[in-house]
Write a protein that holds these residues in place. Structure first.
Motif, short mmCIF file in Angstrom:
data_model
loop_
_atom_site.label_atom_id
_atom_site.label_comp_id
_atom_site.label_asym_id
_atom_site.label_seq_id
_atom_site.Cartn_x
_atom_site.Cartn_y
_atom_site.Cartn_z
N TYR A 55 -1.44 15.00 12.78
CA TYR A 55 -1.75 14.18 11.60
C TYR A 55 -2.83 13.14 11.87
O TYR A 55 -3.80 13.01 11.12
CB TYR A 55 -0.48 13.48 11.11
CG TYR A 55 -0.74 12.47 10.00
CD1 TYR A 55 -1.01 12.89 8.71
CD2 TYR A 55 -0.75 11.10 10.27
CE1 TYR A 55 -1.27 11.98 7.69
CE2 TYR A 55 -1.00 10.17 9.27
CZ TYR A 55 -1.26 10.62 7.98
OH TYR A 55 -1.53 9.73 6.99
N LYS A 107 -5.04 11.72 2.90
CA LYS A 107 -4.53 12.59 3.96
C LYS A 107 -3.02 12.57 4.04
O LYS A 107 -2.38 13.60 4.27
CB LYS A 107 -5.14 12.17 5.31
CG LYS A 107 -4.78 13.10 6.46
CD LYS A 107 -5.56 12.80 7.72
CE LYS A 107 -5.09 11.54 8.39
NZ LYS A 107 -5.67 11.36 9.74
N ARG A 108 -2.40 11.41 3.85
CA ARG A 108 -0.94 11.32 3.92
C ARG A 108 -0.29 12.16 2.83
O ARG A 108 0.66 12.91 3.10
CB ARG A 108 -0.50 9.87 3.81
CG ARG A 108 1.02 9.68 3.90
CD ARG A 108 1.40 8.23 3.73
NE ARG A 108 0.77 7.40 4.75
CZ ARG A 108 0.82 6.06 4.74
NH1 ARG A 108 1.44 5.41 3.77
NH2 ARG A 108 0.23 5.37 5.70
N TYR A 160 -0.61 15.78 3.79
CA TYR A 160 0.31 16.16 4.86
C TYR A 160 1.72 16.38 4.30
O TYR A 160 2.39 17.37 4.63
CB TYR A 160 0.33 15.06 5.92
CG TYR A 160 1.20 15.35 7.12
CD1 TYR A 160 0.82 16.28 8.08
CD2 TYR A 160 2.41 14.69 7.30
CE1 TYR A 160 1.61 16.54 9.19
CE2 TYR A 160 3.21 14.94 8.41
CZ TYR A 160 2.81 15.87 9.35
OH TYR A 160 3.60 16.13 10.44
N LEU A 203 7.45 13.05 10.62
CA LEU A 203 6.79 11.97 9.88
C LEU A 203 6.45 10.80 10.79
O LEU A 203 6.10 9.73 10.31
CB LEU A 203 7.70 11.50 8.74
CG LEU A 203 8.01 12.56 7.68
CD1 LEU A 203 9.00 12.02 6.66
CD2 LEU A 203 6.74 13.03 6.98
N VAL A 244 3.34 8.62 10.22
CA VAL A 244 2.86 8.95 8.88
C VAL A 244 3.38 7.96 7.86
O VAL A 244 2.64 7.50 6.99
CB VAL A 244 3.28 10.39 8.48
CG1 VAL A 244 2.76 10.74 7.09
CG2 VAL A 244 2.77 11.40 9.50
N VAL A 245 4.67 7.62 7.93
CA VAL A 245 5.27 6.71 6.96
C VAL A 245 6.07 5.64 7.69
O VAL A 245 6.54 5.84 8.81
CB VAL A 245 6.19 7.46 5.97
CG1 VAL A 245 5.41 8.45 5.13
CG2 VAL A 245 7.31 8.18 6.72
N GLU A 285 2.55 9.51 -2.76
CA GLU A 285 2.97 9.41 -1.36
C GLU A 285 4.47 9.18 -1.23
O GLU A 285 5.19 10.00 -0.65
CB GLU A 285 2.17 8.31 -0.66
CG GLU A 285 0.69 8.68 -0.54
CD GLU A 285 -0.07 7.74 0.36
OE1 GLU A 285 0.54 6.80 0.92
OE2 GLU A 285 -1.29 7.93 0.52
#
Length: 346
Positions: free
Chosen positions: A30, A56-57, A60, A113, A116-117, A266
């Motif tokens: 990622y 991008k998030r 993904y 993830l 990512v988050v 998101e």
């Protein structure tokens, strides 16, 4: 020459972007993935990628959701709680990467993830996941099983984190065996949140009720229309309150949980990924009807929220109504709304 409609062309473009993105994330992970390279792989412009996904998030998360929705066949119905936990663990552990898999490809397969988050939403989704697994287990044993479900999910998540950094490490059969034995642990689980005695009672009313149509229940995977019972709208940062409505409603009553967010691209995709991923595993283990009476809707368009009178739903929303004979007979808002509406006599 066949001319594609605009909708068909958009669907084809989206599919091309998802395929290219999956390859890019598998090759680079990622953090190192580039939207420009995704566009190049898909033979599209950067603008075409962003016209389908805001960043991008979001892309993904969409790739991970696409992986989950491919689906696999169901297992035979388990005979006991221990068997059910072992079967659930086996289905979840199928995602573990093998020795020789790249680290980036392994994280994609794991639906990882990490990096990512962040923030409070993942923890709230985890509480909802534990409730969904616990509800299935409680069909066999009526005692509260949320702590057991959370323990199992924690063990599986830990196995996933280890495999993400060392593909092939650990034995999934040992992990599944451990999950089986967790069924024998007495966790003295009870339901008594300390704040509930201080929740204000629901306000009685007799308001018109026009339920939205064409909603998808993420638990059964089928279309559903809200009916008599309790309807609760919870923001992404309040999803853990779903259990308050479930425990407060009467035996056999219908409870619909509608999850809302002010960031569908998101946060909404994060909730969708986690819920659909879990339910894909659970539906392979537990028979249809296991969650009878409980419905979960991802209310990205705010249809359920609007129907119960929530004008501007967001991550902190907590509101509920009780519907009887097609009429809203009680309303509650704020912390404990689901509990308050559920306590109104059916």
């Amino acid at each position: 020459m066949v001319r594609l409609t605009r909708v068909q062309q958009q669907a084809r473009t989206r599919a091309s972007v998802l395929t290219a993105a999956r390859e890019e994330f598998a090759d680079h992970g990622y953090a190192a993935a580039k939207v420009d390279r995704i566009a190049e792989r898909a033979e599209l412009t950067r603008g075409a990628v962003y016209s389908n996904f805001p960043g991008k998030r979001a892309l993904y998360l969409a790739v991970l959701i696409d992986l989950v929705e491919q689906g696999r066949p169901a297992e035979p119905a388990p005979a006991s709680t221990a068997d059910a936990l072992a079967a659930f663990a086996r289905t979840w552990l199928e995602r573990l990467p093998l020795v020789g898999d790249s680290a980036a490809g392994g994280r994609l397969q794991l639906r990882s993830l990490d990096g990512v988050v962040d923030g409070p939403v993942p923890a709230q989704v985890a509480r909802l996941e534990a409730l969904l697994l616990a509800t299935a287990l409680e069909r066999r044993d009526p005692a509260r099983q949320v702590r057991l479900a959370d323990l199992v999910l924690t063990l599986l998540d830990g196995a996933g984190h280890r495999a993400a950094t060392a593909p092939g490490a650990g034995d999934p059969f040992d992990v599944a065996h451990a999950c089986r034995h967790l069924a024998g642990i007495d966790l003295a689980d009870t339901w008594s949140p300390p704040h509930l005695p201080f929740v204000a009672a629901a306000r009685t009313c007799a308001d018109a009720w026009t339920p939205p149509e064409d909603l998808v229940d993420e638990i059964s995977g089928t279309e559903v229309t809200p009916a008599d019972g309790v309807v609760v709208v919870l923001g992404a940062s309040r999803l853990g309150a779903a259990e308050e409505a479930v425990r407060s409603a009467g035996p056999g009553e219908r409870v619909m949980i509608a999850a809302v967010t002010d960031d569908p691209a998101e946060t909404g995709r994060l909730v969708r990924l986690r819920v659909t991923d879990l339910m894909a595993c659970l539906r392979r283990v537990f028979p249809p009807g296991t969650w009878e009476g409980l419905r979960l809707v991802l209310d990205d368009d705010g249809l359920v929220a609007s129907a119960i009178g929530v004008a501007d739903p967001g991550d902190e929303t907590e509101a509920a109504v009780r519907v009887r004979d097609g009429v809203i007979v009680a309303r509650a808002a704020g912390r404990g709304a689901g509990h308050a509406a559920g306590k109104v006599a059916s």
